[in-house]
Design a protein around this motif. Sequence first.
Motif, mmCIF file in Angstrom:
data_model
loop_
_atom_site.group_PDB
_atom_site.id
_atom_site.type_symbol
_atom_site.label_atom_id
_atom_site.label_comp_id
_atom_site.label_asym_id
_atom_site.label_seq_id
_atom_site.Cartn_x
_atom_site.Cartn_y
_atom_site.Cartn_z
ATOM 1 N N LEU A 1 13.489 46.883 65.157
ATOM 2 C CA LEU A 1 12.688 45.676 65.255
ATOM 3 C C LEU A 1 11.820 45.555 64.010
ATOM 4 O O LEU A 1 11.203 46.523 63.570
ATOM 5 C CB LEU A 1 11.818 45.751 66.519
ATOM 6 N N CYS A 2 11.780 44.342 63.464
ATOM 7 C CA CYS A 2 10.982 44.084 62.273
ATOM 8 C C CYS A 2 9.519 43.890 62.674
ATOM 9 O O CYS A 2 9.229 43.353 63.741
ATOM 10 C CB CYS A 2 11.495 42.836 61.567
ATOM 11 N N VAL A 3 8.629 44.320 61.802
ATOM 12 C CA VAL A 3 7.202 44.127 62.059
ATOM 13 C C VAL A 3 6.903 42.648 62.250
ATOM 14 O O VAL A 3 6.055 42.281 63.067
ATOM 15 C CB VAL A 3 6.358 44.703 60.903
ATOM 16 N N CYS A 4 7.640 41.835 61.531
ATOM 17 C CA CYS A 4 7.401 40.397 61.620
ATOM 18 C C CYS A 4 7.784 39.848 62.990
ATOM 19 O O CYS A 4 7.399 38.739 63.348
ATOM 20 C CB CYS A 4 8.165 39.665 60.523
ATOM 21 N N GLU A 5 8.542 40.620 63.769
ATOM 22 C CA GLU A 5 8.871 40.199 65.134
ATOM 23 C C GLU A 5 7.888 40.798 66.132
ATOM 24 O O GLU A 5 7.744 40.306 67.250
ATOM 25 C CB GLU A 5 10.297 40.642 65.493
ATOM 26 N N ILE A 6 7.265 41.885 65.732
ATOM 27 C CA ILE A 6 6.304 42.541 66.622
ATOM 28 C C ILE A 6 4.964 41.814 66.591
ATOM 29 O O ILE A 6 4.369 41.529 67.633
ATOM 30 C CB ILE A 6 6.110 44.018 66.197
ATOM 31 N N THR A 7 4.529 41.497 65.393
ATOM 32 C CA THR A 7 3.194 40.927 65.204
ATOM 33 C C THR A 7 2.908 39.707 66.081
ATOM 34 O O THR A 7 1.878 39.674 66.766
ATOM 35 C CB THR A 7 2.964 40.581 63.725
ATOM 36 N N PRO A 8 3.786 38.695 66.090
ATOM 37 C CA PRO A 8 3.449 37.487 66.857
ATOM 38 C C PRO A 8 3.361 37.712 68.360
ATOM 39 O O PRO A 8 2.866 36.854 69.087
ATOM 40 C CB PRO A 8 4.588 36.519 66.517
ATOM 41 N N ALA A 9 3.840 38.868 68.853
ATOM 42 C CA ALA A 9 3.776 39.138 70.287
ATOM 43 C C ALA A 9 2.369 39.547 70.719
ATOM 44 O O ALA A 9 2.085 39.636 71.907
ATOM 45 C CB ALA A 9 4.774 40.226 70.663
ATOM 46 N N PHE A 10 1.516 39.789 69.734
ATOM 47 C CA PHE A 10 0.154 40.217 70.063
ATOM 48 C C PHE A 10 -0.858 39.299 69.393
ATOM 49 O O PHE A 10 -0.598 38.742 68.327
ATOM 50 C CB PHE A 10 -0.071 41.655 69.586
ATOM 51 N N ASP A 11 -1.989 39.163 70.021
ATOM 52 C CA ASP A 11 -3.041 38.323 69.475
ATOM 53 C C ASP A 11 -3.971 39.187 68.636
ATOM 54 O O ASP A 11 -5.164 39.298 68.911
ATOM 55 C CB ASP A 11 -3.804 37.650 70.623
ATOM 56 N N LEU A 12 -3.396 39.817 67.633
ATOM 57 C CA LEU A 12 -4.154 40.764 66.818
ATOM 58 C C LEU A 12 -3.850 40.531 65.346
ATOM 59 O O LEU A 12 -2.799 40.002 64.994
ATOM 60 C CB LEU A 12 -3.767 42.204 67.183
ATOM 61 N N SER A 13 -4.767 40.951 64.495
ATOM 62 C CA SER A 13 -4.546 40.812 63.060
ATOM 63 C C SER A 13 -3.417 41.743 62.634
ATOM 64 O O SER A 13 -3.124 42.750 63.292
ATOM 65 C CB SER A 13 -5.822 41.178 62.310
ATOM 66 N N SER A 14 -2.800 41.420 61.510
ATOM 67 C CA SER A 14 -1.696 42.257 61.040
ATOM 68 C C SER A 14 -2.195 43.640 60.657
ATOM 69 O O SER A 14 -1.460 44.619 60.769
ATOM 70 C CB SER A 14 -0.999 41.591 59.855
ATOM 71 N N GLY A 15 -3.442 43.713 60.241
ATOM 72 C CA GLY A 15 -4.011 45.027 59.944
ATOM 73 C C GLY A 15 -4.052 45.909 61.176
ATOM 74 O O GLY A 15 -3.700 47.101 61.109
ATOM 75 N N THR A 16 -4.440 45.338 62.285
ATOM 76 C CA THR A 16 -4.501 46.100 63.530
ATOM 77 C C THR A 16 -3.100 46.504 63.995
ATOM 78 O O THR A 16 -2.882 47.627 64.447
ATOM 79 C CB THR A 16 -5.207 45.272 64.615
ATOM 80 N N ILE A 17 -2.164 45.591 63.858
ATOM 81 C CA ILE A 17 -0.776 45.911 64.209
ATOM 82 C C ILE A 17 -0.287 47.108 63.398
ATOM 83 O O ILE A 17 0.276 48.072 63.938
ATOM 84 C CB ILE A 17 0.141 44.692 63.943
ATOM 85 N N SER A 18 -0.548 47.063 62.126
ATOM 86 C CA SER A 18 -0.144 48.158 61.254
ATOM 87 C C SER A 18 -0.801 49.472 61.671
ATOM 88 O O SER A 18 -0.168 50.528 61.652
ATOM 89 C CB SER A 18 -0.538 47.847 59.809
ATOM 90 N N HIS A 19 -2.043 49.377 62.039
ATOM 91 C CA HIS A 19 -2.773 50.564 62.482
ATOM 92 C C HIS A 19 -2.102 51.201 63.692
ATOM 93 O O HIS A 19 -1.881 52.417 63.724
ATOM 94 C CB HIS A 19 -4.213 50.171 62.808
ATOM 95 N N HIS A 20 -1.751 50.386 64.672
ATOM 96 C CA HIS A 20 -1.124 50.917 65.877
ATOM 97 C C HIS A 20 0.257 51.504 65.565
ATOM 98 O O HIS A 20 0.629 52.559 66.079
ATOM 99 C CB HIS A 20 -1.003 49.811 66.927
ATOM 100 N N LEU A 21 0.988 50.812 64.717
ATOM 101 C CA LEU A 21 2.316 51.324 64.356
ATOM 102 C C LEU A 21 2.198 52.662 63.637
ATOM 103 O O LEU A 21 3.018 53.566 63.824
ATOM 104 C CB LEU A 21 3.048 50.305 63.480
#
Lengths: 128, 128
Positions: free
Chosen positions: B68-88
């Motif tokens: 799964l691409c990060v670009c597909e993960i990000t929109p599933a959450f109401d979070l900044s991309s920085g936070t998404i990256s942090h969790h990943l």
Amino acid sequence: MSFYFGMCQDRAMSILESVPREQAVTCCGLATSPVTQADAVRLAPVFKALGDPVRLRMVSMIAAQPELCVCEITPAFDLSSGTISHHLKLLREAGLVDCERRGTFVYYWVNPEALGALSTLLAVTEPA
Amino acid sequence: MSFYFGMCQDRAMSILESVPREQAVTCCGLATSPVTQADAVRLAPVFKALGDPVRLRMVSMIAAQPELCVCEITPAFDLSSGTISHHLKLLREAGLVDCERRGTFVYYWVNPEALGALSTLLAVTEPA
DNA sequence: CAGTTGATTCGACATCCATCGAAGCAGGAG
DNA sequence: CTCCTGCTTCGATGGATGTCGAATCAACTG
């Protein structure tokens, strides 16, 4: 007002037990049925409860016995009894263990259904 | 000095993979072989990584796909991309997922061995 | 080359969490 | 009843954690 009554009574609709079976989350694995937002909010605290070395060992110790007295758990850790109680409470609230007072002593045992549900959830059947 | 090199390279001796098999922790269940202090310290962070609703859903999403691409993960959450990256990153460091950059995009997939090890660990075979 | 987009990293901040020590409760023993 | 012991709860504190926004990096495009 007593702050003390809620000890072993808060079997706490065990997060896991409260998950409706038709959601399939607890019976089909992470990959086959994606965890919903609501399910994630219910399940995450259970994993969080296991996410501490002290609590993980506690669960393991308790799981290795039919039941275990707090007085047998405490000396296994270099922690105050207050801290031990705190961790046991979190495990209770997560639905992973349950307890009962018998006289002066309090005995803990694991909730096999809770552990089993997590195990099943993580048993990935590879997609594609 | 670049702070950026360690991204997908830190496959990070996946805590789980670094557990010696003869300890039996990853193959026999919590109850049958009590988790040692050292094992608990290695395993707890993996559970902790799953102990957040966002990360739990992320793992589930990723596990449901070959990758799964990060670009597909990000929109599933109401979070900044920085936070998404942090969790990943936390999931990577826990050894639960791995990733690879292909061009502009970064793809993630789950580490089935890691999930399987946790599943086995939690598969309690009742004592007594 | 400069510009754009995707993803990570950094810095800051509010909140949460593990821990201790002390205080309080529960249940026996004297 | 008064002690004493086992366990829990409370209050405080230092450290970890989730979040954002800005800065940075990587790779592609023109």
